[in-house]
Enzyme design. Structure first.
Site, PDB file in Angstrom:
ATOM      1  N   PRO A   1       2.297  24.179  14.866  1.00 10.82           N
ATOM      2  CA  PRO A   1       2.131  23.690  13.500  1.00 10.82           C
ATOM      3  C   PRO A   1       0.822  24.217  12.923  1.00 10.82           C
ATOM      4  CG  PRO A   1       1.639  21.942  15.083  1.00 10.82           C
ATOM      5  CD  PRO A   1       2.136  23.124  15.867  1.00 10.82           C
TER       6      PRO A   1
ATOM      7  N   GLN B   1       5.254  16.442  12.116  1.00  8.35           N
ATOM      8  CA  GLN B   1       3.975  16.005  12.685  1.00  8.35           C
ATOM      9  C   GLN B   1       3.274  15.056  11.719  1.00  8.35           C
ATOM     10  OE1 GLN B   1       0.253  18.402  12.947  1.00  8.35           O
ATOM     11  NE2 GLN B   1       0.617  18.286  15.146  1.00  8.35           N
TER      12      GLN B   1
ATOM     13  N   CYS C   1      -6.088  18.423  15.700  1.00 15.12           N
ATOM     14  CA  CYS C   1      -6.632  19.135  14.555  1.00 15.12           C
ATOM     15  C   CYS C   1      -8.131  18.866  14.396  1.00 15.12           C
ATOM     16  CB  CYS C   1      -5.861  18.664  13.321  1.00 15.12           C
ATOM     17  SG  CYS C   1      -6.648  19.153  11.828  1.00 15.12           S
TER      18      CYS C   1
ATOM     19  N   LYS D   1       0.353  16.245  20.224  1.00 15.84           N
ATOM     20  CA  LYS D   1      -0.416  17.481  20.408  1.00 15.84           C
ATOM     21  C   LYS D   1      -1.893  17.130  20.431  1.00 15.84           C
ATOM     22  CE  LYS D   1      -0.853  22.136  18.442  1.00 15.84           C
ATOM     23  NZ  LYS D   1      -2.051  22.055  17.590  1.00 15.84           N
TER      24      LYS D   1
ATOM     25  N   GLY E   1      -2.954  28.101  22.754  1.00 15.61           N
ATOM     26  CA  GLY E   1      -4.302  28.621  22.542  1.00 15.61           C
ATOM     27  C   GLY E   1      -4.406  30.078  22.913  1.00 15.61           C
TER      28      GLY E   1
HETATM   29  C1  FMN Z   1      -4.434  27.551   9.619  1.00 13.93           C
HETATM   30  C2  FMN Z   1      -4.217  26.598  10.753  1.00 13.93           C
HETATM   31  C3  FMN Z   1      -3.672  25.358  10.497  1.00 13.93           C
HETATM   32  C4  FMN Z   1      -3.442  24.461  11.550  1.00 13.93           C
HETATM   33  N1  FMN Z   1      -2.843  23.255  11.276  1.00 13.93           N
HETATM   34  C5  FMN Z   1      -2.527  22.424  12.301  1.00 13.93           C
HETATM   35  C6  FMN Z   1      -1.769  21.241  12.059  1.00 13.93           C
HETATM   36  O1  FMN Z   1      -1.373  20.912  10.939  1.00 13.93           O
HETATM   37  N2  FMN Z   1      -1.482  20.456  13.139  1.00 13.93           N
HETATM   38  C7  FMN Z   1      -1.894  20.790  14.406  1.00 13.93           C
HETATM   39  O2  FMN Z   1      -1.608  20.051  15.367  1.00 13.93           O
HETATM   40  N3  FMN Z   1      -2.595  21.909  14.658  1.00 13.93           N
HETATM   41  C8  FMN Z   1      -2.890  22.719  13.635  1.00 13.93           C
HETATM   42  N4  FMN Z   1      -3.534  23.918  13.905  1.00 13.93           N
HETATM   43  C9  FMN Z   1      -3.800  24.285  15.303  1.00 13.93           C
HETATM   44  C10 FMN Z   1      -2.654  25.142  15.875  1.00 13.93           C
HETATM   45  O3  FMN Z   1      -1.463  24.395  15.973  1.00 13.93           O
HETATM   46  C11 FMN Z   1      -3.012  25.675  17.290  1.00 13.93           C
HETATM   47  O4  FMN Z   1      -3.242  24.566  18.129  1.00 13.93           O
HETATM   48  C12 FMN Z   1      -4.246  26.574  17.273  1.00 13.93           C
HETATM   49  O5  FMN Z   1      -4.221  27.490  16.211  1.00 13.93           O
HETATM   50  C13 FMN Z   1      -4.391  27.330  18.595  1.00 13.93           C
HETATM   51  O6  FMN Z   1      -3.281  28.163  18.824  1.00 13.93           O
HETATM   52  P1  FMN Z   1      -3.360  29.769  18.543  1.00 13.93           P
HETATM   53  O7  FMN Z   1      -4.546  30.274  19.310  1.00 13.93           O
HETATM   54  O8  FMN Z   1      -2.062  30.282  19.052  1.00 13.93           O
HETATM   55  O9  FMN Z   1      -3.558  29.936  17.073  1.00 13.93           O
HETATM   56  C14 FMN Z   1      -3.800  24.803  12.875  1.00 13.93           C
HETATM   57  C15 FMN Z   1      -4.355  26.057  13.109  1.00 13.93           C
HETATM   58  C16 FMN Z   1      -4.558  26.960  12.088  1.00 13.93           C
HETATM   59  C17 FMN Z   1      -5.138  28.305  12.403  1.00 13.93           C
END
Ligand code: FMN
Length: 346
Positions: free
Chosen positions: A16, A70, A100, A142, A204
């Protein structure tokens, strides 16, 4: 793999991301092979439920199931109400956001800040599970590895959440304090996996099929979740799924396929956001698609000045037509995302 009664197509999920994984983008990722997608977070503040932003986030028209929403908030009763409200609007799975790090969430003591208050975090999980149980709706959660380096309490919390009836846990391998800096670490995800019997999803810095395989091996997790690396590269899901199944790499997508997917994505995006907002919010997506392609940076600058959807579509068509004249497929590794995983929280 299942979440409650719902079988999933595979164990490669899209994360998300508020402001990114709206319904059009989730559908695109699913079409490119993601086994599961959770909505951007929806606030538990009742006074905002009728806002345009929340109603767009609650739009699941035509979305392949299971529809997972979520919710984010700070009070158990409000979170329970938010769960019930979203179930009435079609949610089949409710995911609790304790991952978050954004200030606008954490200042209100929500998101990953909740990990600092274990009794409150548990009370929220219990209240949401109680609200969902009568509807047969599974609750997932999460979180991060902890609040700070010295308070990495994901294992204790994971056990408590499992006891409360949470059916799946996703762990982003960073602490709240880290934001998006440094590198994700996977030992704590492995420790969570060892501590519980419910499925655990590792998240991550997964940017390639090899990394997905390595993270699954290092953590023993049941699934991986990809966030930023899918921006402008939704076909990463089929690449990972194929590599996990066969050990071989898929060829990069055809330029014509990317052109078609992006144009369809844009039409869907404008339909959800309308002309004015749609053209502006589409810019970041277009920028992500073209950023690592030849001529992409110059095109982005030019495209960012365009203010109507017809001209934006035409510019994208022309860019990809010119690219198709030079190559059939995207260059291998063209969209390698490592350098792009900066802090991009809205
Ligand atoms: C622009 C952006 C918005 C995000 N919004 C949410 C969110 O609404 N809910 C959530 O649980 N995590 C949110 N995250 C975290 C991501 O779900 C994820 O945990 C994080 O980016 C790490 O994964 P990645 O390295 O694959 O990007 C957000 C991340 C980014 C970059």
């Amino acid at each position: 793999m299942h979440i409650g009664p719902y079988p999933l197509a595979n164990n490669v999920f899209v994360a998300p991301m508020a402001g990114v994984t709206d319904r059009p983008f989730r559908q695109l990722c699913r079409a490119f092979g993601a086994g599961y997608a959770v909505s951007e977070m929806v606030t538990s503040r009742r006074e905002l439920w009728n806002s345009l932003k929340t109603s767009r986030r609650a739009n699941h028209e035509g979305e392949p199931g299971p529809v997972a929403v979520q919710i984010a908030g700070t009070e158990a009763a409000m979170m329970a109400e938010a769960a019930a409200y979203n179930i009435e609007r079609g949610a089949q799975i409710i995911d609790i956001n304790m991952g978050c790090p954004a200030k606008k969430v954490c200042n209100k003591w929500a998101g990953s800040a909740l990990m600092q208050d274990e009794p409150l975090a548990l009370a929220i999980a219990q209240a949401v599970v109680r609200a969902c149980e009568p509807h047969g709706v599974p609750v997932t959660l999460k979180m991060r590895t902890g609040w700070s380096q010295s308070h990495r309490n994901a294992v204790a919390l994971a056990r408590a959440f499992e006891g409360a009836g949470v059916r799946m846990l996703t762990v982003h391998g960073r602490t709240r304090e880290q934001g998006y800096g440094g590198e994700a670490e996977y030992e704590m995800i492995a420790a969570v996996k060892d501590a519980v019997r419910i499925p655990v999803v590792a998240n991550g810095d997964i940017t390639s099929p090899e990394k997905a395989r390595a993270v699954l091996a290092a953590t023993g997790a049941d699934a991986v979740m990809v966030g930023r690396a899918a921006q402008g590269r939704p076909w990463i899901f089929r690449e990972i799924v194929h590599f996990l199944a066969t050990g071989a790499h898929l060829a990069p997508p055809l330029v014509a396929e990317v052109r078609r997917a992006l144009l369809a994505h844009l039409q869907d995006h404008y339909a959800l956001y309308g002309e004015f907002t749609g053209v502006r919010s589409a810019r970041k997506h277009i920028g992500w698609y073209v950023r690592s392609l030849p001529g992409g940076e110059a095109f982005r600058t030019e495209m960012n000045a365009i203010e109507d959807s017809a001209a934006q579509l035409l510019a994208v068509q022309r860019f990809f037509d010119a690219l198709a004249a030079r190559m059939d497929r995207l260059p291998a590794g063209a969209a390698a995302q490592e350098e792009r995983l900066g802090e991009v929280f809205e």
